[in-house]
Design a protein around this motif. Structure first.
Motif, PDB file in Angstrom:
ATOM      1  N   THR A  70       0.841  -1.187   0.000  1.00 10.96           N
ATOM      2  CA  THR A  70       0.000   0.000   0.000  1.00 10.96           C
ATOM      3  C   THR A  70       0.883   1.245   0.000  1.00 10.96           C
ATOM      4  O   THR A  70       2.048   1.182   0.358  1.00 10.96           O
ATOM      5  N   ARG A  72       0.697   5.302   1.344  1.00 12.65           N
ATOM      6  CA  ARG A  72      -0.034   6.258   2.173  1.00 12.65           C
ATOM      7  C   ARG A  72       0.430   7.664   1.835  1.00 12.65           C
ATOM      8  O   ARG A  72       1.616   7.919   1.748  1.00 12.65           O
ATOM      9  N   VAL A  92      -4.937   6.136   1.935  1.00 12.25           N
ATOM     10  CA  VAL A  92      -4.237   4.890   1.634  1.00 12.25           C
ATOM     11  C   VAL A  92      -4.796   4.306   0.338  1.00 12.25           C
ATOM     12  O   VAL A  92      -5.994   4.368   0.082  1.00 12.25           O
ATOM     13  N   THR A  93      -3.886   3.796  -0.484  1.00 10.18           N
ATOM     14  CA  THR A  93      -4.259   3.210  -1.764  1.00 10.18           C
ATOM     15  C   THR A  93      -3.293   2.077  -2.077  1.00 10.18           C
ATOM     16  O   THR A  93      -2.247   1.956  -1.445  1.00 10.18           O
ATOM     17  N   ALA A 119     -12.044  -0.220  -3.364  1.00  7.52           N
ATOM     18  CA  ALA A 119     -10.700   0.349  -3.231  1.00  7.52           C
ATOM     19  C   ALA A 119      -9.665  -0.739  -3.446  1.00  7.52           C
ATOM     20  O   ALA A 119      -8.552  -0.663  -2.965  1.00  7.52           O
ATOM     21  N   VAL A 122      -7.185  -2.761  -0.594  1.00  5.53           N
ATOM     22  CA  VAL A 122      -6.781  -1.847   0.481  1.00  5.53           C
ATOM     23  C   VAL A 122      -7.848  -1.771   1.566  1.00  5.53           C
ATOM     24  O   VAL A 122      -9.025  -1.595   1.283  1.00  5.53           O
ATOM     25  N   ARG A 123      -7.405  -1.913   2.800  1.00  8.88           N
ATOM     26  CA  ARG A 123      -8.277  -1.745   3.963  1.00  8.88           C
ATOM     27  C   ARG A 123      -7.668  -0.661   4.848  1.00  8.88           C
ATOM     28  O   ARG A 123      -6.691  -0.905   5.539  1.00  8.88           O
ATOM     29  N   PRO A 124      -8.245   0.554   4.833  1.00  5.57           N
ATOM     30  CA  PRO A 124      -7.663   1.633   5.638  1.00  5.57           C
ATOM     31  C   PRO A 124      -7.859   1.381   7.128  1.00  5.57           C
ATOM     32  O   PRO A 124      -8.834   0.763   7.538  1.00  5.57           O
ATOM     33  N   GLU A 128      -8.150   6.718   8.663  1.00  8.40           N
ATOM     34  CA  GLU A 128      -7.597   6.849   7.308  1.00  8.40           C
ATOM     35  C   GLU A 128      -8.728   6.810   6.290  1.00  8.40           C
ATOM     36  O   GLU A 128      -9.818   6.324   6.569  1.00  8.40           O
ATOM     37  N   TRP A 129      -8.429   7.307   5.109  1.00  9.42           N
ATOM     38  CA  TRP A 129      -9.361   7.282   3.986  1.00  9.42           C
ATOM     39  C   TRP A 129      -8.751   6.437   2.883  1.00  9.42           C
ATOM     40  O   TRP A 129      -7.541   6.410   2.721  1.00  9.42           O
ATOM     41  N   SER A 130      -9.579   5.764   2.117  1.00 11.43           N
ATOM     42  CA  SER A 130      -9.078   4.999   0.972  1.00 11.43           C
ATOM     43  C   SER A 130      -9.377   5.755  -0.319  1.00 11.43           C
ATOM     44  O   SER A 130     -10.289   6.571  -0.373  1.00 11.43           O
ATOM     45  N   SER A 132      -9.247   4.870  -4.720  1.00 11.96           N
ATOM     46  CA  SER A 132      -8.965   3.882  -5.761  1.00 11.96           C
ATOM     47  C   SER A 132      -8.861   4.566  -7.120  1.00 11.96           C
ATOM     48  O   SER A 132      -9.389   5.655  -7.329  1.00 11.96           O
TER      49      SER A 132
END
Length: 197
Positions: A70, A72, A92-93, A119, A122-124, A128-130, A132
């Motif tokens: 990932t 960040r 996070v991506t 997304a 990815v699991r934020p 956090e924000w995701s 995609s």
């Protein structure tokens, strides 16, 4: 003459083994292919904003690669749409665009669609924000964010918790409830005492 049939059987056996080996390799390659590519249904600007949990206009100021494949980004938020967010957020991506990761350029302001929809893997973490690639495939202007996401909101300071009301109004409210309760109890008590006379 007797060597010809044996030579023919070896050739057929080798051919069968070769075909089986090619089939197994081909099957494993075809089966693994979908995991290696991000497939997105193209979204209009309106649908991208509609599907996002929040939309922000900001600038990525820091980028870090994680061991869990990932990336960040620390993003300084200038404006948000759909919901109010802190001044600095972590987005996070996935590290690769093949896994639907979005590549944000550090120092370049842009509109970013957050959360909502897929997304990828990815699991934020909490807070956090995701983001995609599918939601951020098109560059969306501030005008489109305003048109489809509603009025812009100023971000709140990172140390400002919007999870509950401030303590002072709670204390004032509790004192007011106690005073009103005491007044009602006193009124009821005097009325009862007057009725007994």
């Amino acid at each position: 003459m007797s060597d010809m049939p044996r030579f023919g059987r070896i050739t057929r056996s080798m051919l069968v083994v070769g075909v089986l080996l090619a089939a197994v390799i081909g099957w494993s390659t075809v089966r693994a292919a979908p995991a290696c590519a991000c497939s997105c249904v193209p979204l209009s600007e309106r649908d991208a904003v509609k599907r996002a949990s929040a939309v922000v206009f900001g600038v990525p100021v820091e980028k870090s690669e994680g061991a869990d494949q990932t990336t960040r980004y620390i993003v300084e938020v200038r404006q948000s749409y759909k919901q109010r967010v802190p001044e600095r957020i972590t987005v996070v991506t996935a590290s690769s665009s093949a896994a639907c990761g979005v590549d944000l350029e550090v120092g370049v302001e842009r509109v970013i669609m957050l959360g909502g929809g897929s997304a990828g893997p990815v699991r934020p973490a909490d807070g956090e924000w995701s983001a995609s690639l599918c939601s951020n495939l098109k560059w969306i202007s501030l005008g489109e964010a305003l048109l489809y996401g509603g009025p812009s909101m100023e971000p709140f300071p990172a140390d400002d918790s919007e999870s509950g009301p401030p303590v002072v109004p709670i204390v004032i409210g509790a004192v007011a409830v106690l005073l009103v309760g005491a007044g009602v109890a006193g009124w009821w008590w005097r009325r009862r005492a007057a009725g007994e006379e």
